[in-house]
Every structure is written in C-alpha cells, then in structure tokens.
Design a protein around this motif. Sequence first.
Motif, PDB file in Angstrom:
ATOM      1  N   ILE A  87     -27.142   2.091 -28.244  1.00 59.81           N
ATOM      2  CA  ILE A  87     -26.100   2.331 -27.233  1.00 59.81           C
ATOM      3  C   ILE A  87     -26.367   1.488 -25.994  1.00 59.81           C
ATOM      4  CG2 ILE A  87     -25.147   4.057 -25.652  1.00 59.81           C
ATOM      5  CD1 ILE A  87     -25.597   6.137 -27.861  1.00 59.81           C
ATOM      6  N   HIS A  88     -27.621   1.463 -25.559  1.00 58.27           N
ATOM      7  CA  HIS A  88     -27.975   0.676 -24.375  1.00 58.27           C
ATOM      8  C   HIS A  88     -27.651  -0.799 -24.575  1.00 58.27           C
ATOM      9  CE1 HIS A  88     -31.277  -1.921 -22.595  1.00 58.27           C
ATOM     10  NE2 HIS A  88     -30.523  -1.624 -21.561  1.00 58.27           N
ATOM     11  N   ASN A  89     -28.018  -1.344 -25.737  1.00 58.30           N
ATOM     12  CA  ASN A  89     -27.784  -2.769 -25.979  1.00 58.30           C
ATOM     13  C   ASN A  89     -26.301  -3.095 -26.115  1.00 58.30           C
ATOM     14  OD1 ASN A  89     -30.442  -3.798 -25.900  1.00 58.30           O
ATOM     15  ND2 ASN A  89     -30.853  -3.025 -27.953  1.00 58.30           N
ATOM     16  N   ALA A 108     -28.779   3.029 -20.271  1.00 58.78           N
ATOM     17  CA  ALA A 108     -27.478   3.080 -20.942  1.00 58.78           C
ATOM     18  C   ALA A 108     -26.468   3.837 -20.091  1.00 58.78           C
ATOM     19  CB  ALA A 108     -27.622   3.738 -22.313  1.00 58.78           C
ATOM     20  N   TYR A 109     -26.886   4.974 -19.552  1.00 57.78           N
ATOM     21  CA  TYR A 109     -25.989   5.782 -18.723  1.00 57.78           C
ATOM     22  C   TYR A 109     -25.529   4.999 -17.498  1.00 57.78           C
ATOM     23  CZ  TYR A 109     -24.235   9.676 -15.929  1.00 57.78           C
ATOM     24  OH  TYR A 109     -23.436  10.500 -15.166  1.00 57.78           O
ATOM     25  N   ALA A 124     -23.964  -1.459 -24.592  1.00 53.84           N
ATOM     26  CA  ALA A 124     -23.420  -1.307 -23.237  1.00 53.84           C
ATOM     27  C   ALA A 124     -23.682  -2.528 -22.379  1.00 53.84           C
ATOM     28  CB  ALA A 124     -24.015  -0.065 -22.572  1.00 53.84           C
ATOM     29  N   ARG A 125     -24.664  -3.350 -22.741  1.00 56.12           N
ATOM     30  CA  ARG A 125     -24.942  -4.572 -21.981  1.00 56.12           C
ATOM     31  C   ARG A 125     -23.858  -5.613 -22.178  1.00 56.12           C
ATOM     32  NH1 ARG A 125     -30.381  -6.162 -24.480  1.00 56.12           N
ATOM     33  NH2 ARG A 125     -30.185  -8.003 -23.143  1.00 56.12           N
ATOM     34  N   SER A 176     -31.284   3.265 -27.967  1.00 58.26           N
ATOM     35  CA  SER A 176     -31.488   1.831 -27.734  1.00 58.26           C
ATOM     36  C   SER A 176     -30.274   1.021 -28.163  1.00 58.26           C
ATOM     37  CB  SER A 176     -32.734   1.352 -28.492  1.00 58.26           C
ATOM     38  OG  SER A 176     -33.880   2.061 -28.082  1.00 58.26           O
TER      39      SER A 176
END
Length: 739
Positions: A314-316, A358-359, A318-319, A312
């Motif tokens: 990493i996903h945030n 994220a990917y 990456a935004r 999570s």
Amino acid sequence: MDSQGSTADDDSPAIKETSSSFKKFHGPQSIGELKRHLYGDKQWKIAGNSIASVTTSVIPITVICNNLSKNWQTLLNFSYNTNDKERNEVTSLVYIIQTIVDISKLLDSDSLLLLPAFNRFVRLLSRIAMLPIVDETLKNDAKCARDTFYQLFHLLDSSPHLMKYLTHAYEWTDKEQFLDLPTRRFHNTIKKEGAILYETLLYVIFYTSNRACMFTVFEENDLDSYPNILKAFVRYIDHYLKITASSSNIPDIFFNTIPYNLAAQENLSLTWNLVDKTVIVPAFVAAGYPKAVLEWIQIPQLKVEHRKALVSIIHNIARDAKGAIELRKEDGVTVLERIQKEVIADVDESMHVLFYMAYTLLAREDQIEQHVKLENPLLRNIFTNLLINAITACFSVLEKQGMSQSGFHLSELLVVLEKLFVSDVLGKYLLDIQLRSDASTVINYTKTFADTLVACRGALTDGDKRGILACESLINIIWSISFYNPDDESNDDVKKQLSDFRSNLKSHPELILVLQGLKDNQNDAAKCILWNLNPEQKQISDPVLPYSGLNRKSTLKPEISIWISASGTTPDLDICSQLVNALKKNSSNQYVVLVNNDDTSWEKITETIDEATIVLFLATDDYYTSRYCRQAAIYTTNCNKPFILLWPYQEKHSCMKGWLKKLAGKNADPVPFRKEWLINGTETIQLVNDIFDVIAERTSHRFETKRDTFLEGSQPGQQLKKTTTTRPSAINSVVCNIA
C-alpha cells in the motif's frame, strides 16, 4: 515408507544394478534422460490402485530422479545449452525450471505424480534456487538479473496450465488437500499431488524472480506486456487469503511450510519488491491492486508477515500519483484508520513507520494534524523513527555510501516528509523533534537537507528515477521551509533552525551555487526558494518590485483584467473553466480572464499578477497543498494587489487552516460558492455580482454587469440597482488584503 506414503523400495537390487551406469554423474545427461522418458506418448497410466508403465520399466526413471536428487548441489555446475559463453549457474537454474514446467504439462491423469522419487526431486528445486552462487551471480551481473526476471515471467505467461492454475486454483483442489490432510480417493491424490507440484514450481519461480528483481533496473512500461500475470497474481492471493481465512486461521509460514503457504507468501514478497520500483507501479494499479490490497489487509486472521507485506505494498502504491488516487477512491484512509489498532499492536516498529508513511501519503494534512493535536506519544515516536531513518540516509549520501539505509531508499522517506512539510503545523512539529549526533550536538535538519541536496545534485540529471525523486523532494522540503517565518515562532529551537536556514544562504556558498544553477536551468522551485529567503538580493532572486501602474508596460488592452489562481488538478481547472464562462457571459464589459496553475512558469505567474487588476484565489484543498499557489499568494500580497478568496462549500476545511487562514485574515471570511452555482442561472448571476462588487470596491473601476453598473470613484458597495437572492450576499464577507 517415505514422506509421500509410497512403499517403493529405492534400494532394491534392480535399482542398484541400474544405477551403476550413473557412477559418474552428468547433469545434462540425467535431465535429458528424464525428458526422453516423459515426452511422446503417455507412458504412465493408472491401473486400479497401482502404477503401471506401458513402454518402459519404473526402475530407470526412479534411478534418474534419485541421481538428480542425490547430486542436486552440483546441477548448476553444468552447461545445458550450446552457448557456453553466456552460461552461468543462473542460466542452468532457469533451464532446469523450464524443463520441469514443460514436464508439468503432462499432469492430467498421469501417475507420474505418484512417483516419490520424482516428487522428491521437484521439492529440491527450491533448495537449488537458494544456493549462494545464484544470489551472488544475480547481484554481480545486472544484465543476467534482468534477463532472468523476464525469462521467468515469459515462462509463466506462456504456460497456460500454470496460468490456469493461478486464476482457478480453487478448481484444482480444496482447502483440505492444501492443508495436507488425508484423502480418500485415488484421483483426489492425483489432484493433491498436482497442486503440490504446481505450488512448488510457483514458489521456485516466485522466489527466483524475486531475487532477480532486486538487482534489476526497470524502465517505464517494462511490465505492460504482462497484464495477465499481474491479474492472475491478484486472483491467486485473493483466493489464498479469503478462502483460507474463511476455513481456519491463515497458517504462519514459519511453522507451516507446505508449498501452498510458501508460494503465496513469496508472491506477496515479490509484489512488495516490484512495487518498490516506482517506475512500474502503474502496471499494478491497472491490474487492480489498490482495491485488492485494501480488501486483503482488513482480513482479521492475517499473520504479521502478511500484514507487513500488504502495508508495504500500500505504501509503495501510494508513492505513485495514480496509485494514490485509486487508493483514495477505494476509501484507503478510512481503511487504514480501521486497522490502525491491529498494526500498532504488533511489536514491529518498522511496520509502524511503514503504516504511517502510507497514511501520510493518502490523508489530507488536516487529518494528520488531528493525530498530532492528540499528542499521542506513539505517533511522536513513529515520526521520530521516520526522521532518524531520513537523516541517517542523508548522512549516508554525505558519506558517499549510497542513497539507501535500513531497507529504505532516501526517496521513500523524503517523499513522506515532503508531504508533511506542506503543513506549517506538521513541519514545525517535525522540526521540534530533537535528534542528536552525539551527547551534546542537536542535528539541524534544515542544514542536513541543504547539505544533502548539494551532495546529490548530480542525480537530477544523471540519476535513476528514485535519485531524481530524492532530489526533487529535497528541493520541495526546502521550498516549504522557506515559507516559514522565524519571527512568528514562539518555540526557540524551531526559531533557531529557521534562522540558521536563512543564514545558510550567506554562509553556504555551495548551496547558493546549486540553487543559482537550478534557477539558471529554469527550475521554478529554486527561483521561489531564493525569492523567499533573499528578497533583497536582486542578483540571487531578481525580485519584481511592489506593484504600481508603472511597474511594467501593460500589454492588456481592456481596462480590467482578472487572474484566477488555481491548482493544476483537473477538478480545480474544471471549476475555473466554468467560472470564466460565467464571468464573461454575465458581463457586458471588455476584460481579460487569465487562469494560471502548477504547470505555469514562475516568470509567467509574476508577469500575470503584475498585469492583473485583481486576483481570484480558488481556495480548494489542492490549492492549499500547492507550493506554486502559496508562492503566488505571497507574491500577490507583497505587491499589494487586491485579491478575493473563492471558497468551495464542499471543501469547507480548506480556507480555515494554515497559511490560507492567515491569508484570509482573522476577522474576514472568504467568498463562498457551490460548484452547481456556476451552471444555475440565478445563482451564477449572484455569484458574478458578488465578485464584481468586490472588484468595484477594491479597484474603483467602472464596470457593467447584467445586473447593474458600478461607477468609477463610487463608494464601496454603492450601486444603481441590486437584486435579491435566497442566499446571503458575500459582499460583506470578502477577505482582507494582507500586505
């Protein structure tokens, strides 16, 4: 013997006698007594293997702590400062935390830590922080939530002993002491109890800050004053995960609830919730989180709660644009591909969705397309869940229930779909996934996106950053879909959705008004959408007529003008700058070279294309993903304007996919070049000559270079002189002009 291993008898007659004075419990009085006992000269000393007091008896402080523990559920009902108007249960909690943090400064060799009554009270702090009234107060009072968050962060930042512990935890204790194993020496017990006290305090601070941040509206740069805290967090978690993993399996917090594990997991949870606030993500990027989380997530011993938090985070990160850049620098795509099996092996489907979100934000479109081409049913299921969450969130907006659904904000979901819809392959793959609102009705995604844009359009001007991002993503998704041509589709369902989408402009007056209003407010995306969907309606799109010499009075004096169309990224603009210099340096003609990018207005782009003699497309990966660049290419071909595709060798995949491949034509290749050719004399001249060869062929302009002269009206490729080169000339591999 109590849980701390002490033989002190708290029910002794002496204690009972002294405790009679506390029959009517008063929180501030007890906290005050505790502070008076502990401040000033050191009162508690270690004498051999026993506890001794210099100035007072052990009984009073034990009684104080026992009474605080006995009445812990009422402690927040009291006022601990003189400003009763702003007093609430949360301010009382912060005061108590502050008091214990101040007391914790006295650690060192003090034997206070060995008092079971004091330790028992400290361990109750977490239960006090979890009282329902605390969460209720934070939820209903945004100012209180924000003040609480910053009070606790300031408390942490201004407490050198806690900051030192965060960054040098390994100097305080070792893994055996953290894992609560027996210790042999008395001073090791001090270290052990000190670590437990600090971890308990950190857990309470992390937990309360976490709850407060969930109800706090952050502004840009809000965390820029706390770089040391964020860097300390990185070192703290790095130590916890790496050291614990190297010695044993990382404990599962649901079965091993010692303070060390709880504090570390709560810190990850706090970080997760903070980076969910996109406006403050740059502070975490500056603190080194992109590199750190990519290292942590590769630790094999991670438990599911740790892995989900890291995915999570990493996903945030990456935004955020800068966050994504840093993650890519650390080879984030490769790391995610490496751990994919471990993530997918977990039964938590929400983590699967987070992982691929994220990917998607980090990978190139062609990398994602490769996964789609494998026809993996799991990937289709994940994309289906992504669509379900996004469409459900859209329905929530349409039903006026807010922009959040199932733990996701609408902007989180749309920004991923926005990236996917850039690719025609991925966009149509998503449109082919059928969701039904009931047994017979298939949801039309394009109509749902259009309806949602109409419903939440006010967020563009009056919303917070996430609301603005949601609207911008909706516009960009619609913009991408507007490039798709229904006549090119063999899939009837996708063809119908695209046809219906275009018909919505005529049957959806609210959408027309929204797009027209955005167009009037100089929103280039709205202008381009209207141009794509209704080129025949001048009142909506105000299109420019196909190119001719009489279209617009030229303001360019030279007889030839070259327009270089490039994305607005720094690498592409650097190439453009070198290319412009090379063109001017290696030609004796008077001409104009113009460079446009993503920051140029749509009106300026169309005007420049109309004025240009020929257009050069710098066909990089960034060019492929730019909607502005695609729009410029469509406009160029609609105007029957001559163009050249310049293809950097190092990005060999960019021109041979999607809309660029169609632009290049089935039987023609782009003009290839390497960036270093722009600084190498011989290669630079050859590249410039290749470009001017095409200009002569396409435009019949008289044009002189340092190599030769092209005569007006000459046959394509006819020249007076021609130099040889060590690489194939690109003159025969120029793209065709596609009308």
